[in-house]
Design a protein around this motif. Structure first.
Motif, PDB file in Angstrom:
ATOM      1  N   SER A 270       0.839  -1.186   0.000  1.00 53.83           N
ATOM      2  CA  SER A 270       0.000   0.000   0.000  1.00 53.83           C
ATOM      3  C   SER A 270       0.877   1.241   0.000  1.00 53.83           C
ATOM      4  N   ARG A 271       0.286   2.367  -0.337  1.00 56.42           N
ATOM      5  CA  ARG A 271       1.043   3.612  -0.406  1.00 56.42           C
ATOM      6  C   ARG A 271       1.594   4.015   0.959  1.00 56.42           C
ATOM      7  N   ASN A 272       0.893   3.627   2.012  1.00 57.98           N
ATOM      8  CA  ASN A 272       1.327   3.968   3.368  1.00 57.98           C
ATOM      9  C   ASN A 272       2.183   2.883   4.001  1.00 57.98           C
ATOM     10  N   GLY A 273       2.560   1.874   3.207  1.00 58.79           N
ATOM     11  CA  GLY A 273       3.339   0.783   3.752  1.00 58.79           C
ATOM     12  C   GLY A 273       2.429  -0.346   4.229  1.00 58.79           C
ATOM     13  N   THR A 274       2.999  -1.528   4.375  1.00 54.65           N
ATOM     14  CA  THR A 274       2.237  -2.711   4.773  1.00 54.65           C
ATOM     15  C   THR A 274       2.940  -3.391   5.933  1.00 54.65           C
ATOM     16  N   SER A 275       2.179  -3.727   6.953  1.00 58.75           N
ATOM     17  CA  SER A 275       2.746  -4.422   8.103  1.00 58.75           C
ATOM     18  C   SER A 275       2.623  -5.927   7.907  1.00 58.75           C
ATOM     19  N   LEU A 276       3.326  -6.678   8.747  1.00 54.47           N
ATOM     20  CA  LEU A 276       3.260  -8.139   8.675  1.00 54.47           C
ATOM     21  C   LEU A 276       1.850  -8.627   8.964  1.00 54.47           C
ATOM     22  N   ALA A 277       1.175  -8.012   9.920  1.00 57.80           N
ATOM     23  CA  ALA A 277      -0.194  -8.421  10.241  1.00 57.80           C
ATOM     24  C   ALA A 277      -1.131  -8.166   9.068  1.00 57.80           C
ATOM     25  N   GLU A 278      -0.959  -7.043   8.363  1.00 56.79           N
ATOM     26  CA  GLU A 278      -1.801  -6.741   7.206  1.00 56.79           C
ATOM     27  C   GLU A 278      -1.588  -7.763   6.099  1.00 56.79           C
ATOM     28  N   ALA A 279      -0.331  -8.157   5.873  1.00 59.50           N
ATOM     29  CA  ALA A 279      -0.049  -9.142   4.829  1.00 59.50           C
ATOM     30  C   ALA A 279      -0.698 -10.480   5.153  1.00 59.50           C
ATOM     31  N   LEU A 280      -0.628 -10.906   6.422  1.00 61.29           N
ATOM     32  CA  LEU A 280      -1.252 -12.168   6.809  1.00 61.29           C
ATOM     33  C   LEU A 280      -2.772 -12.080   6.709  1.00 61.29           C
ATOM     34  N   ALA A 281      -3.329 -10.932   7.060  1.00 65.15           N
ATOM     35  CA  ALA A 281      -4.782 -10.769   6.971  1.00 65.15           C
ATOM     36  C   ALA A 281      -5.244 -10.787   5.522  1.00 65.15           C
ATOM     37  N   ASP A 282      -4.482 -10.148   4.621  1.00 63.42           N
ATOM     38  CA  ASP A 282      -4.843 -10.154   3.207  1.00 63.42           C
ATOM     39  C   ASP A 282      -4.772 -11.556   2.613  1.00 63.42           C
ATOM     40  N   ALA A 283      -3.973 -12.419   3.222  1.00 66.70           N
ATOM     41  CA  ALA A 283      -3.903 -13.817   2.786  1.00 66.70           C
ATOM     42  C   ALA A 283      -4.929 -14.677   3.513  1.00 66.70           C
ATOM     43  N   ASN A 284      -5.956 -14.026   4.090  1.00 66.41           N
ATOM     44  CA  ASN A 284      -7.027 -14.705   4.838  1.00 66.41           C
ATOM     45  C   ASN A 284      -6.519 -15.401   6.095  1.00 66.41           C
ATOM     46  N   GLY A 285      -5.415 -14.907   6.626  1.00 67.87           N
ATOM     47  CA  GLY A 285      -4.914 -15.419   7.889  1.00 67.87           C
ATOM     48  C   GLY A 285      -4.178 -16.734   7.761  1.00 67.87           C
ATOM     49  N   ILE A 286      -3.557 -17.154   8.871  1.00 70.52           N
ATOM     50  CA  ILE A 286      -2.861 -18.434   8.876  1.00 70.52           C
ATOM     51  C   ILE A 286      -3.887 -19.551   8.997  1.00 70.52           C
ATOM     52  N   ASN A 287      -3.540 -20.695   8.467  1.00 70.84           N
ATOM     53  CA  ASN A 287      -4.418 -21.868   8.545  1.00 70.84           C
ATOM     54  C   ASN A 287      -4.251 -22.499   9.927  1.00 70.84           C
ATOM     55  N   GLU A 288      -5.261 -22.332  10.766  1.00 69.21           N
ATOM     56  CA  GLU A 288      -5.155 -22.783  12.152  1.00 69.21           C
ATOM     57  C   GLU A 288      -5.003 -24.293  12.262  1.00 69.21           C
ATOM     58  N   ASN A 289      -5.435 -25.035  11.246  1.00 69.71           N
ATOM     59  CA  ASN A 289      -5.364 -26.496  11.304  1.00 69.71           C
ATOM     60  C   ASN A 289      -3.996 -27.029  10.888  1.00 69.71           C
ATOM     61  N   ARG A 290      -3.224 -26.239  10.154  1.00 67.51           N
ATOM     62  CA  ARG A 290      -1.964 -26.744   9.613  1.00 67.51           C
ATOM     63  C   ARG A 290      -0.747 -25.919  10.007  1.00 67.51           C
ATOM     64  N   ALA A 291      -0.938 -24.673  10.392  1.00 68.00           N
ATOM     65  CA  ALA A 291       0.195 -23.775  10.614  1.00 68.00           C
ATOM     66  C   ALA A 291       0.792 -23.946  12.011  1.00 68.00           C
ATOM     67  N   ASP A 292       2.072 -23.665  12.076  1.00 70.89           N
ATOM     68  CA  ASP A 292       2.780 -23.608  13.353  1.00 70.89           C
ATOM     69  C   ASP A 292       2.958 -22.134  13.706  1.00 70.89           C
ATOM     70  N   GLY A 293       2.162 -21.657  14.644  1.00 70.87           N
ATOM     71  CA  GLY A 293       2.212 -20.241  15.008  1.00 70.87           C
ATOM     72  C   GLY A 293       3.560 -19.805  15.532  1.00 70.87           C
ATOM     73  N   ARG A 294       4.383 -20.752  15.938  1.00 75.82           N
ATOM     74  CA  ARG A 294       5.714 -20.402  16.447  1.00 75.82           C
ATOM     75  C   ARG A 294       6.691 -20.088  15.321  1.00 75.82           C
ATOM     76  N   GLY A 295       6.307 -20.384  14.094  1.00 71.31           N
ATOM     77  CA  GLY A 295       7.244 -20.240  12.971  1.00 71.31           C
ATOM     78  C   GLY A 295       6.718 -19.363  11.860  1.00 71.31           C
ATOM     79  N   ILE A 296       6.637 -18.062  12.087  1.00 66.58           N
ATOM     80  CA  ILE A 296       6.295 -17.104  11.039  1.00 66.58           C
ATOM     81  C   ILE A 296       7.556 -16.305  10.725  1.00 66.58           C
ATOM     82  N   TYR A 297       7.956 -16.329   9.461  1.00 66.89           N
ATOM     83  CA  TYR A 297       9.235 -15.755   9.069  1.00 66.89           C
ATOM     84  C   TYR A 297       9.040 -14.684   7.989  1.00 66.89           C
ATOM     85  N   VAL A 298       9.927 -13.708   8.016  1.00 66.29           N
ATOM     86  CA  VAL A 298      10.019 -12.705   6.951  1.00 66.29           C
ATOM     87  C   VAL A 298      11.427 -12.803   6.377  1.00 66.29           C
TER      88      VAL A 298
END
Length: 376
Positions: A270-298
């Motif tokens: 976005s013109r104002n910049g994008t945060s990590l939370a915004e990017a994950l939200a735009d991807a419809n969030g992490i898959n709670e059934n398959r994702a490891d919340g301890r391992g989010i990397y940039v």
């Protein structure tokens, strides 16, 4: 025997991570191939691992707004600015009390059409003064020169010299502005902001962070985001003849969200910049059934350097967010992403295990079928 062999293979395979389908972030290495080809020198990759915490965010988000007055170089350049006449310019020369020497602008022609055009060799002709060079001079300098030349025929001549049409110097603006075009340099100093705003400003598809200014064959990058939003007026500058300003589209300013999210995709910043939370939200969030919340990397490309032997060294920075607790997403909202960042959400251990079984079970079923056929 076949069933026993298949079971032994299953047990042995659980310790071999390389055969588990899918990607993971369990280790970092610079090996491109499992079997290194002969005479192949692997590229060196240097990774800098940084956990995302409050301390890191305090450094990434530290910013002290600057005041426009701090751009002393620009302020001095504007103060000292004087327009220099060039070939193609049209001058209007008025000699007071001597209308016969002044070409009036009538109802059918403008001052530019009735003025004195500077020739290609930088000279201009004026009655009783003849041809004289004016290229590179200011209007005040031309005025003084004419006064000296006309003083032999006119007692104490009083003159006024102005530029009726500015044609010799131009600035070129291309790319994602509303009205790309050519802007003449005039007696009023022209800055980068002035040039863009005079053409209607930036379009919605403009990339604010990577505007290119080419001057004398040398290109440099300017961040309009820093200029407009952060108030860093040091990015603004006085334009010169021949400057080329190109505002690229933001097509390349993308973020890639991969791994265990509900909709892996690339996102435009976005013109104002994008945060990590915004990017994950735009991807419809992490898959709670398959994702490891301890391992989010940039994963961020930090450039390429050379080692002592001249071989390339690829540098990367890996930021790690532990979002096992929902509180971790508060940190994600404050983590600013950059263009071409890769956001990767690791699979949970059970997810990798299930994927492993999904590929191994067909082989076990096949061997079981073969065994039944042999027994019959």
């Amino acid at each position: 025997m076949i069933k026993t062999s298949a079971l032994a293979l299953l047990i042995a395979s659980t310790t071999a991570c390389t055969i588990v389908p899918g990607s993971n972030m369990s280790s970092f290495n610079s090996r491109w191939f499992d079997d290194t080809p002969e005479n192949y020198t692997p590229a060196t990759t240097v990774t800098n691992y940084i956990p995302i915490d409050a301390t890191v965010l305090s450094h990434l988000n530290t910013f002290t707004p600057q005041k426009p007055s701090l751009n002393l170089a620009l302020q001095q350049a504007l103060t000292d600015y004087e327009y220099r006449i060039g070939p193609g310019d049209v001058l209007t020369i008025t000699v007071w009390e001597h209308p016969e020497l002044t070409i009036p602008a009538g109802s059918f022609r403008t001052a530019a059409e009735g003025g004195n055009e500077v020739k290609a060799d930088g000279t201009v002709f004026y009655p009783y003064a003849g041809n004289f060079a004016v290229a590179g001079l200011t209007t005040n300098e031309v005025k003084t020169l004419l006064e000296n030349r006309l003083s032999s025929v006119i007692k104490k001549p009083q003159l006024d010299v102005r530029v009726a049409s500015f044609n010799s110097q131009k600035v070129y603006v291309s790319g994602s502005v509303k009205q790309p075009g050519i802007i003449p340099i005039t007696a009023t100093p022209l800055t980068l902001v002035d040039a863009i705003e005079s053409l209607g400003g930036l379009t919605e598809t403009a990339s604010w962070g990577s505007v290119t200014l080419t001057r004398n064959g040398i290109a440099s990058n300017i961040s309009l985001r820093s200029l407009y939003e952060d108030g860093r007026w040091a990015e603004n500058l006085l334009l010169q003849d021949g400057d080329l300003i190109h505002v690229p589209r933001n097509d390349a300013d993308k973020i890639f969200v991969l791994g265990e999210v509900n909709r892996p995709q690339s996102l435009n910043m976005s013109r104002n910049g994008t945060s990590l939370a915004e990017a994950l939200a735009d991807a419809n969030g992490i898959n709670e059934n398959r994702a490891d919340g301890r391992g989010i990397y940039v994963l961020r490309n930090a450039g390429i350097s050379k080692d002592a032997e001249g071989l390339p060294v690829y540098q990367a920075t890996i930021y790690h967010l532990n979002a096992a607790s929902a509180v971790g997403f508060m940190l994600a909202d404050k983590f600013p992403l950059e263009a071409r960042d890769v956001v990767y959400v690791s699979p949970a251990p059970i997810t990798r295990w299930n994927r492993f079984l999904s590929q191994l079970l067909p082989s076990i079923i096949a061997t079981d079928t073969i065994g039944d056929v042999e027994n019959n």
